[in-house]
Write a protein that holds these residues in place. Structure first.
Motif, PDB file in Angstrom:
ATOM      1  N   ALA A  44       0.840  -1.311   0.001  1.00 17.59           N
ATOM      2  CA  ALA A  44       0.070   0.020   0.070  1.00 17.59           C
ATOM      3  C   ALA A  44       0.908   1.144  -0.061  1.00 17.59           C
ATOM      4  N   HIS A  45       2.254   1.056   0.020  1.00 13.47           N
ATOM      5  CA  HIS A  45       2.946   2.249   0.267  1.00 13.47           C
ATOM      6  C   HIS A  45       3.282   2.922  -1.244  1.00 13.47           C
ATOM      7  N   GLU A  46       3.366   4.174  -1.364  1.00 14.91           N
ATOM      8  CA  GLU A  46       3.671   4.697  -2.655  1.00 14.91           C
ATOM      9  C   GLU A  46       5.070   4.284  -3.001  1.00 14.91           C
ATOM     10  N   LEU A  47       6.076   4.209  -2.014  1.00 13.19           N
ATOM     11  CA  LEU A  47       7.476   3.852  -2.580  1.00 13.19           C
ATOM     12  C   LEU A  47       7.411   2.398  -2.838  1.00 13.19           C
ATOM     13  N   ASP A  48       8.672   2.225  -3.583  1.00  9.28           N
ATOM     14  CA  ASP A  48       8.751   0.425  -3.776  1.00  9.28           C
ATOM     15  C   ASP A  48       9.246  -0.182  -2.703  1.00  9.28           C
ATOM     16  N   GLN A  49      10.154   0.471  -1.786  1.00  9.59           N
ATOM     17  CA  GLN A  49      10.845  -0.114  -0.860  1.00  9.59           C
ATOM     18  C   GLN A  49      10.930   0.671   0.382  1.00  9.59           C
ATOM     19  N   PRO A  50       9.880   1.062   1.229  1.00  2.00           N
ATOM     20  CA  PRO A  50       9.965   2.284   2.173  1.00  2.00           C
ATOM     21  C   PRO A  50      10.870   1.725   3.445  1.00  2.00           C
ATOM     22  N   SER A  59       9.136  -4.435  -6.276  1.00  2.00           N
ATOM     23  CA  SER A  59       9.488  -5.051  -7.562  1.00  2.00           C
ATOM     24  C   SER A  59      10.411  -6.325  -7.299  1.00  2.00           C
ATOM     25  N   GLN A  60      10.754  -6.470  -6.189  1.00  2.00           N
ATOM     26  CA  GLN A  60      11.286  -7.861  -5.912  1.00  2.00           C
ATOM     27  C   GLN A  60      10.268  -9.032  -5.519  1.00  2.00           C
ATOM     28  N   PHE A  61       9.159  -8.819  -5.455  1.00  2.00           N
ATOM     29  CA  PHE A  61       8.301  -9.862  -5.086  1.00  2.00           C
ATOM     30  C   PHE A  61       8.015 -11.178  -6.342  1.00  2.00           C
ATOM     31  N   PRO A  62       7.744 -10.628  -7.536  1.00  4.50           N
ATOM     32  CA  PRO A  62       7.802 -11.598  -8.493  1.00  4.50           C
ATOM     33  C   PRO A  62       9.096 -12.493  -8.791  1.00  4.50           C
ATOM     34  N   GLN A  63      10.389 -11.841  -8.463  1.00 10.76           N
ATOM     35  CA  GLN A  63      11.649 -12.284  -8.457  1.00 10.76           C
ATOM     36  C   GLN A  63      11.601 -13.409  -7.363  1.00 10.76           C
ATOM     37  N   TYR A  64      11.102 -13.094  -6.269  1.00 11.56           N
ATOM     38  CA  TYR A  64      11.226 -13.911  -5.087  1.00 11.56           C
ATOM     39  C   TYR A  64      10.140 -15.222  -5.446  1.00 11.56           C
ATOM     40  N   ILE A  65       9.007 -14.966  -5.742  1.00 16.58           N
ATOM     41  CA  ILE A  65       8.226 -16.138  -6.278  1.00 16.58           C
ATOM     42  C   ILE A  65       9.047 -17.200  -7.267  1.00 16.58           C
ATOM     43  N   ALA A  66       9.549 -16.566  -8.327  1.00 17.06           N
ATOM     44  CA  ALA A  66      10.201 -17.286  -9.482  1.00 17.06           C
ATOM     45  C   ALA A  66      11.437 -18.085  -8.986  1.00 17.06           C
ATOM     46  N   GLU A  67      12.066 -17.406  -7.940  1.00 17.71           N
ATOM     47  CA  GLU A  67      13.240 -18.011  -7.319  1.00 17.71           C
ATOM     48  C   GLU A  67      12.973 -19.439  -6.415  1.00 17.71           C
ATOM     49  N   VAL A  68      11.917 -19.221  -5.716  1.00 16.59           N
ATOM     50  CA  VAL A  68      11.291 -20.492  -4.623  1.00 16.59           C
ATOM     51  C   VAL A  68      10.626 -21.374  -5.798  1.00 16.59           C
TER      52      VAL A  68
END
Length: 270
Positions: A44-50, A59-68
């Motif tokens: 919900a935060h406007e910043l990518d990584q507050p 932005s790292q979330f899809p990479q995390y899923i793919a790696e697992v």
């Protein structure tokens, strides 16, 4: 069958090691099923990584899923790897979080309360200057949020449900919130989800597991299922005190514990 559903890695900014390090540590520890469950981004935060030292970037979330998922396949002949995430619960953003998880094939999602009224539950200073009535109010509010998280339908597991005692052990003795604790446990039982026995409390001031034996006894009374999570932030803690937890659950009166595969409950006799 030996499982651990709660592990982190370096994406969250306060754990060490890569995902593969935790999988290899699990193999060395005799774990047969390891869950990877790093902290969810602040969707919900406007910043990518507050808060880079608390949670991964959006932005790292899809990479995390793919790696697992890649490691799940790579290690499938040696250990079962489950795709999880430890999700914050904010009632006002529940729909956004739910929709953010929907596209991915999670085996389970851990719902955890890490903040109340915008302050970390681990912040020692939040208790300064509060009289007994205000302390009770804060404890009640914490368990009301846990009840809401259970009723959200978003989670298979609720994480460390008395972790507010982590750096304030007196939290366990604050009176007046028994009804709210029971309502939370009844909601968990009604939703047919589980609470975790989380052994990371031993690394905090409280020096013990989450939740307390008193809460586990109430959970058993209401028919709440339990699971295991080391909440490892270093690979060496994977599966930490698994056998001791198993023994204590038997002593309390539990006859089974559970884990989740494709969001389906897998029952394991104790």
């Amino acid at each position: 069958m030996k499982f651990d559903l709660h592990t982190h890695h370096d994406r969250c900014g306060h754990a060490t090691g890569k995902i593969e390090d935790y999988i290899q540590a699990a193999i060395r520890a005799g774990i047969t099923t390891i869950g990877i469950s790093d902290h969810s981004p602040y969707f919900a935060h406007e910043l990518d990584q507050p808060q880079p030292t608390i949670a991964m970037a959006k932005s790292q979330f899809p990479q995390y899923i793919a790696e697992v998922l890649s490691l799940k396949e790579q290690y499938r002949d040696r250990i079962e790897v489950l795709l999880g995430v430890e999700s914050d619960y904010y009632s006002e953003h529940a729909d956004l979080y739910s929709s953010s998880y929907e596209p991915y094939p999670f085996d389970y999602i851990i719902g955890s309360i890490h903040q109340t009224r915008g302050v970390s539950i681990f912040n020692r200073n939040r208790w300064k200057g509060l009289d007994n009535e205000k302390q009770t109010e804060e404890k009640k509010y914490y368990y009301e949020l846990i009840r809401q998280s259970a009723e959200s339908g978003m989670f298979q597991v609720l994480g460390h449900i008395d972790a507010m005692k982590g750096y304030y052990p007196q939290f366990a003795d604050i009176p007046g919130a028994d009804a709210e604790i029971d309502e939370a446990l009844k909601a968990i039982a009604k939703q047919d989800i589980a609470i975790e026995i989380n052994t990371s409390g031993k690394t905090k001031d409280c020096g013990g597991w989450y939740p307390s034996d008193a809460i586990l006894k109430r959970a058993l009374h209401f028919g709440v299922d339990v699971t295991f999570g080391s909440d490892a932030h270093v690979p060496e803690r994977v599966g930490d005190e698994w056998e001791l937890v198993q023994q204590r659950l038997r002593e309390i009166g539990f006859t089974r514990w559970v884990f989740y595969r494709q969001k389906q409950k897998i029952i394991v006799p104790l």
